[in-house]
Design a protein around this motif. Structure first.
Motif, short mmCIF file in Angstrom:
data_model
loop_
_atom_site.label_atom_id
_atom_site.label_comp_id
_atom_site.label_asym_id
_atom_site.label_seq_id
_atom_site.Cartn_x
_atom_site.Cartn_y
_atom_site.Cartn_z
N SER A 72 11.72 -7.99 39.19
CA SER A 72 12.14 -7.85 37.72
C SER A 72 11.76 -8.97 37.05
O SER A 72 10.89 -9.32 36.52
N LYS A 73 12.88 -9.95 37.07
CA LYS A 73 12.87 -11.26 36.32
C LYS A 73 13.59 -12.16 36.83
O LYS A 73 14.51 -11.79 37.54
N GLY A 74 13.44 -13.49 36.50
CA GLY A 74 14.29 -14.44 36.99
C GLY A 74 13.64 -15.96 36.64
O GLY A 74 12.65 -15.90 35.87
N THR A 75 13.98 -16.92 37.70
CA THR A 75 13.51 -18.27 37.53
C THR A 75 12.68 -18.52 38.89
O THR A 75 12.97 -17.79 40.00
N PHE A 85 12.48 -18.47 44.34
CA PHE A 85 12.62 -17.37 43.32
C PHE A 85 14.34 -17.16 43.14
O PHE A 85 14.88 -17.21 44.17
N GLN A 86 14.73 -17.08 41.98
CA GLN A 86 16.14 -16.86 41.75
C GLN A 86 16.03 -15.70 40.77
O GLN A 86 15.91 -15.55 39.75
N ASP A 87 16.25 -14.41 41.37
CA ASP A 87 16.42 -13.12 40.76
C ASP A 87 17.68 -13.18 39.81
O ASP A 87 18.52 -13.43 40.31
N GLU A 88 17.21 -12.48 38.72
CA GLU A 88 18.58 -12.34 37.64
C GLU A 88 18.89 -10.82 37.32
O GLU A 88 19.50 -10.42 36.36
N THR A 89 18.27 -9.75 38.29
CA THR A 89 18.77 -8.41 37.86
C THR A 89 19.83 -7.94 38.42
O THR A 89 20.18 -8.35 39.90
N THR A 90 20.59 -7.10 38.06
CA THR A 90 21.66 -6.53 38.71
C THR A 90 21.09 -5.09 39.17
O THR A 90 20.92 -4.28 38.45
N LEU A 99 14.43 -6.58 50.00
CA LEU A 99 13.29 -6.59 49.35
C LEU A 99 13.17 -7.22 47.99
O LEU A 99 12.02 -6.92 47.36
N ILE A 100 14.31 -7.57 47.44
CA ILE A 100 14.18 -8.41 46.14
C ILE A 100 13.45 -9.64 46.40
O ILE A 100 13.50 -10.51 47.26
#
Length: 128
Positions: A72-75, A85-90, A99-100
């Protein structure tokens, strides 16, 4: 004479490059595949923005036997040959958290493509 100087400078620069050089700045749109273990690959797109942000999508889900990532999105940040990667999605509680697109991935460049590797997960991405 100009050719000789240009050639000498090029040889010097190439000779100084270490095989373990970092990725450097990473930005742009990359299309490719995600595959876990021997499963059928899924088509993905990841956009790396210059401010250390990313967005991504799963473009097509293959038929049976495929495990597709959750992107999805993140930094993101790079250090040497590692991208984090650091995911920001709930995500829903029912989602397979493994799988994230998050955490540390080793990287390689193979045939001009960016390869991200983490355990059995393999992303093979080409710059668009």
């Amino acid at each position: 004479m100009k050719r000789l100087l240009l050639y000498s400078a090029l040889v010097f620069l190439l000779g100084c490059k270490k095989p373990d050089d970092s990725l450097g700045p990473l930005e742009g749109i990359y299309d490719g595949t995600f595959q876990r273990g021997g499963s059928v690959p899924c088509q993905v797109t990841i956009t790396f923005e210059p401010q250390g942000r990313y967005t991504g999508t799963v473009n097509s889900v293959s038929s049976s036997g495929s495990l597709c990532p959750l992107i999805s999105k993140g930094t993101f940040s790079t250090s040497g040959r590692v991208i984090t990667f650091q995911d920001e999605t709930t995500w829903p509680t029912t989602a397979d958290k493994s799988l994230i697109l998050t955490g540390e991935f080793g990287t390689e460049i193979r045939s001009g493509k960016l390869v991200l590797i983490k355990n059995d997960d393999l992303y093979i991405l080409a710059f668009r």
